[in-house]
Design a protein around this motif. Structure first.
Motif, PDB file in Angstrom:
ATOM      1  N   UNK A 190      44.566  29.025  38.667  1.00  0.00           N
ATOM      2  CA  UNK A 190      45.647  29.836  38.094  1.00  0.00           C
ATOM      3  C   UNK A 190      45.373  31.320  38.345  1.00  0.00           C
ATOM      4  N   UNK A 191      46.424  32.118  38.354  1.00  0.00           N
ATOM      5  CA  UNK A 191      46.350  33.520  38.776  1.00  0.00           C
ATOM      6  C   UNK A 191      45.249  34.327  38.102  1.00  0.00           C
ATOM      7  N   UNK A 192      45.175  34.313  36.785  1.00  0.00           N
ATOM      8  CA  UNK A 192      44.168  35.133  36.088  1.00  0.00           C
ATOM      9  C   UNK A 192      42.755  34.653  36.376  1.00  0.00           C
ATOM     10  N   UNK A 193      42.547  33.332  36.421  1.00  0.00           N
ATOM     11  CA  UNK A 193      41.227  32.797  36.755  1.00  0.00           C
ATOM     12  C   UNK A 193      40.870  33.183  38.188  1.00  0.00           C
ATOM     13  N   UNK A 194      41.825  33.044  39.082  1.00  0.00           N
ATOM     14  CA  UNK A 194      41.622  33.400  40.481  1.00  0.00           C
ATOM     15  C   UNK A 194      41.207  34.866  40.617  1.00  0.00           C
ATOM     16  N   UNK A 195      41.961  35.755  39.977  1.00  0.00           N
ATOM     17  CA  UNK A 195      41.658  37.181  40.066  1.00  0.00           C
ATOM     18  C   UNK A 195      40.259  37.487  39.550  1.00  0.00           C
ATOM     19  N   UNK A 196      39.907  36.909  38.408  1.00  0.00           N
ATOM     20  CA  UNK A 196      38.587  37.170  37.824  1.00  0.00           C
ATOM     21  C   UNK A 196      37.475  36.660  38.736  1.00  0.00           C
ATOM     22  N   UNK A 197      37.636  35.462  39.283  1.00  0.00           N
ATOM     23  CA  UNK A 197      36.627  34.896  40.192  1.00  0.00           C
ATOM     24  C   UNK A 197      36.501  35.753  41.445  1.00  0.00           C
ATOM     25  N   UNK A 198      37.621  36.126  42.041  1.00  0.00           N
ATOM     26  CA  UNK A 198      37.585  36.917  43.275  1.00  0.00           C
ATOM     27  C   UNK A 198      36.930  38.275  43.021  1.00  0.00           C
ATOM     28  N   UNK A 199      37.356  38.954  41.967  1.00  0.00           N
ATOM     29  CA  UNK A 199      36.789  40.275  41.697  1.00  0.00           C
ATOM     30  C   UNK A 199      35.293  40.197  41.359  1.00  0.00           C
ATOM     31  N   UNK A 200      34.915  39.210  40.558  1.00  0.00           N
ATOM     32  CA  UNK A 200      33.519  39.136  40.115  1.00  0.00           C
ATOM     33  C   UNK A 200      32.600  38.519  41.174  1.00  0.00           C
ATOM     34  N   UNK A 201      32.902  37.314  41.613  1.00  0.00           N
ATOM     35  CA  UNK A 201      31.989  36.606  42.505  1.00  0.00           C
ATOM     36  C   UNK A 201      32.160  36.971  43.971  1.00  0.00           C
ATOM     37  N   UNK A 202      33.392  37.141  44.414  1.00  0.00           N
ATOM     38  CA  UNK A 202      33.615  37.398  45.836  1.00  0.00           C
ATOM     39  C   UNK A 202      33.409  38.866  46.168  1.00  0.00           C
ATOM     40  N   UNK A 203      34.002  39.758  45.366  1.00  0.00           N
ATOM     41  CA  UNK A 203      33.878  41.186  45.646  1.00  0.00           C
ATOM     42  C   UNK A 203      32.693  41.829  44.933  1.00  0.00           C
ATOM     43  N   UNK A 204      32.082  41.099  43.999  1.00  0.00           N
ATOM     44  CA  UNK A 204      30.840  41.553  43.395  1.00  0.00           C
ATOM     45  C   UNK A 204      30.945  42.564  42.266  1.00  0.00           C
TER      46      UNK A 204
END
Length: 191
Positions: free
Chosen positions: A134-148
């Protein structure tokens, strides 16, 4: 240890001539959020040029509406929604899905992830599973884990509280664990 390539947007700032004409609080907001917005948009759109256009359109819109934006309950949340809308509209016009899996900068960011996540990506389709969140989970994962970005900075960028970010990450990890049939991908993550 893998060496990350330099961030192509590390020196973005408001041009001096524009900074003098814009409100100081807008210039500060721009300086604080511009890089994160570009990196996020690039992951979604798969193109530096498209990302720059989307982000600049958002900041122009914010600058024009700045007095209105300041009256919003959360400037960060309002701006984050504007960014998401701009990215979504570009994807719609291009008739494309998010470019998360294909984006070159994602591959560079992946190199910095834990070896467990790299193993999962190659064997179990972690990134495809992330793209289905879902959008909010996706954004949080991308910002935290992918972009660091640290969780507190994710909260700032998204315009939500730190506990809400932690909740989104926890929910996303649970869903990923369920989707990927993993027992260990749970609440043990650090801030």
């Amino acid at each position: 240890m893998t060496r990350q390539s330099p961030d192509p947007w590390s020196r973005q700032a408001v041009r001096e001539d524009l900074a003098a004409a814009l409100p100081a609080d807008f210039v500060a907001f721009y300086s604080t959020h511009h890089r994160a917005y570009l990196r996020y948009a690039h992951l979604q759109l798969g193109s530096r040029a498209l990302a720059e256009q989307a982000v600049e359109d958002v900041f122009v819109r914010l600058a024009v509406q700045w007095p209105h934006v300041l009256r919003r309950p959360s400037v960060q949340a309002y701006a984050w929604t504007a960014l998401q809308d701009a990215v979504t509209e570009r994807l719609r016009v291009l008739a494309r899905d998010r470019a998360l899996v294909q984006t070159a900068s994602f591959a560079a960011a992946r190199d910095a992830l834990r070896s467990e996540m790299e193993t999962l990506e190659s064997g179990l389709g972690l990134y495809a599973a992330i793209a289905r969140l879902p959008e909010r989970h996706y954004d949080a994962i991308v910002l935290h884990y992918v972009l660091g970005y640290p969780q507190r900075e994710v909260a700032e960028v998204m315009g939500i509280s730190y506990p809400t970010v932690r909740s989104h990450l926890r929910g996303a990890r649970r869903r990923l664990a369920r989707d990927l049939r993993l027992a260990w991908f749970t609440d043990s993550e650090e801030a």
